[in-house]
Design a protein around this motif. Structure first.
Motif, PDB file in Angstrom:
ATOM      1  N   GLY A 180       0.803  -1.225   0.000  1.00  0.00           N
ATOM      2  CA  GLY A 180       0.000   0.000   0.000  1.00  0.00           C
ATOM      3  C   GLY A 180       0.829   1.264   0.000  1.00  0.00           C
ATOM      4  N   LEU A 181       2.121   1.161  -0.354  1.00  0.00           N
ATOM      5  CA  LEU A 181       2.979   2.354  -0.366  1.00  0.00           C
ATOM      6  C   LEU A 181       3.153   2.865  -1.788  1.00  0.00           C
ATOM      7  CD1 LEU A 181       5.746   1.205   2.142  1.00  0.00           C
ATOM      8  CD2 LEU A 181       3.868   2.786   2.577  1.00  0.00           C
ATOM      9  N   ARG A 182       2.786   4.128  -1.975  1.00  0.00           N
ATOM     10  CA  ARG A 182       2.908   4.736  -3.293  1.00  0.00           C
ATOM     11  C   ARG A 182       3.488   6.133  -3.177  1.00  0.00           C
ATOM     12  NH1 ARG A 182      -1.704   2.412  -2.916  1.00  0.00           N
ATOM     13  NH2 ARG A 182      -2.116   0.580  -4.189  1.00  0.00           N
ATOM     14  N   PRO A 183       4.215   6.571  -4.204  1.00  0.00           N
ATOM     15  CA  PRO A 183       4.707   7.959  -4.185  1.00  0.00           C
ATOM     16  C   PRO A 183       3.542   8.911  -3.943  1.00  0.00           C
ATOM     17  CG  PRO A 183       5.743   6.750  -5.962  1.00  0.00           C
ATOM     18  CD  PRO A 183       4.691   5.841  -5.388  1.00  0.00           C
ATOM     19  N   GLY A 184       3.811   9.932  -3.137  1.00  0.00           N
ATOM     20  CA  GLY A 184       2.764  10.898  -2.812  1.00  0.00           C
ATOM     21  C   GLY A 184       2.081  10.601  -1.491  1.00  0.00           C
ATOM     22  N   ASP A 185       2.210   9.346  -1.011  1.00  0.00           N
ATOM     23  CA  ASP A 185       1.562   8.991   0.257  1.00  0.00           C
ATOM     24  C   ASP A 185       2.291   9.600   1.454  1.00  0.00           C
ATOM     25  OD1 ASP A 185      -0.343   7.495  -0.980  1.00  0.00           O
ATOM     26  OD2 ASP A 185       0.546   5.543  -0.503  1.00  0.00           O
ATOM     27  N   PRO A 186       1.514  10.107   2.422  1.00  0.00           N
ATOM     28  CA  PRO A 186       2.142  10.566   3.663  1.00  0.00           C
ATOM     29  C   PRO A 186       2.371   9.391   4.619  1.00  0.00           C
ATOM     30  CG  PRO A 186      -0.199  11.095   3.697  1.00  0.00           C
ATOM     31  CD  PRO A 186       0.070  10.371   2.399  1.00  0.00           C
TER      32      PRO A 186
END
Ligand SMILES: [Zn+2]
Ligand SMILES: [Zn+2]
Ligand SMILES: [Zn+2]
Length: 225
Positions: A180-186
């Motif tokens: 569930g980790l994607r660029p843009g995620d805090p």
């Protein structure tokens, strides 16, 4: 503060104990009084040796603890650091900012904060006898040194970050995406002890990341929160 006065005061208080080594104790106190920072026992030993006093560690510790018990110094135990001694000036109080990166300790005193604490306690019918305000974070110098983009492994507990980029092969990226980790995620760093896995919070989920994989996640400070 008058060092000579403090030393005489100390001598008067320990005299009834009938100690044989008062002069050695006063030498330790001399070196301590010349230190204006928050000094560890190890640092104090180095400064003593530099002045030609080669004393036993246990003796120095016992002497410092007595000096603390008698109200001349305070022993501070900041998270992640060995105990430190600092002067205690009667009637003067201050609080601390502690850099979790370089260990720097900055002193401050804020009247608004002091009276706010009194007010909060007062509202609950509580009488404050003493308090410790320790704020952990990253000092201005350490912030300046750090590049805007850094691997997640370098982040400290409590940091709020934004994922900027995921490096590494397709496999690593797919694995992170499946978590569930994607660029843009805090994300927020819950813990990072520098050797084991990092615990991070993404949304309402806590994830454990190995250091290898955390090396592949490039983050930046999330200043929007
Ligand atoms: Zn305070
Ligand atoms: Zn620092
Ligand atoms: Zn201090």
């Amino acid at each position: 503060m008058n060092n000579q006065f403090e030393k005489e005061n100390f001598r008067a208080l320990i005299e009834p104990d009938g100690l044989q080594d008062t002069d050695m104790r006063l030498n330790i106190i001399d070196v301590f009084l010349d230190s204006e920072d928050h000094v560890t026992l190890e640092e104090l030993m180095q400064r003593l040796r530099a002045r030609g006093y080669d004393y036993d560690l246990d003796f120095v510790r016992e002497c410092m603890n007595r000096w603390v018990d008698l109200g001349f110094a305070q022993k501070k135990e900041f998270d992640g650091q060995p105990p430190r001694y600092e002067h205690r000036h009667l009637g003067h109080h201050h609080d601390h900012l502690i850099c979790t990166k370089c260990g720097k300790i900055i002193e401050f005193r804020n009247e608004e904060m002091e009276s706010l604490q009194e007010k909060i306690a007062g509202l609950m019918g509580f009488r404050i006898l003493q308090h410790k305000m320790e704020i952990y974070g990253i000092c201005a110098e350490c912030l300046k040194k750090r590049s805007p983009l850094m691997p997640l492994v370098m982040a400290k507990a409590g940091e709020k970050l934004l994922i900027k980029q995921i490096t590494g092969g397709r496999e690593a990226r797919a694995r992170l995406t499946s978590m569930g980790l994607r660029p843009g995620d805090p994300m927020e760093v819950i813990s990072n002890d520098g050797v084991g896995r990092l615990i991070v919070a993404v949304g309402s989920t806590r994830l454990a990341l190995g250091r290898g994989i955390a090396q592949k996640i490039l983050v930046t400070l999330d200043t929007g929160r």
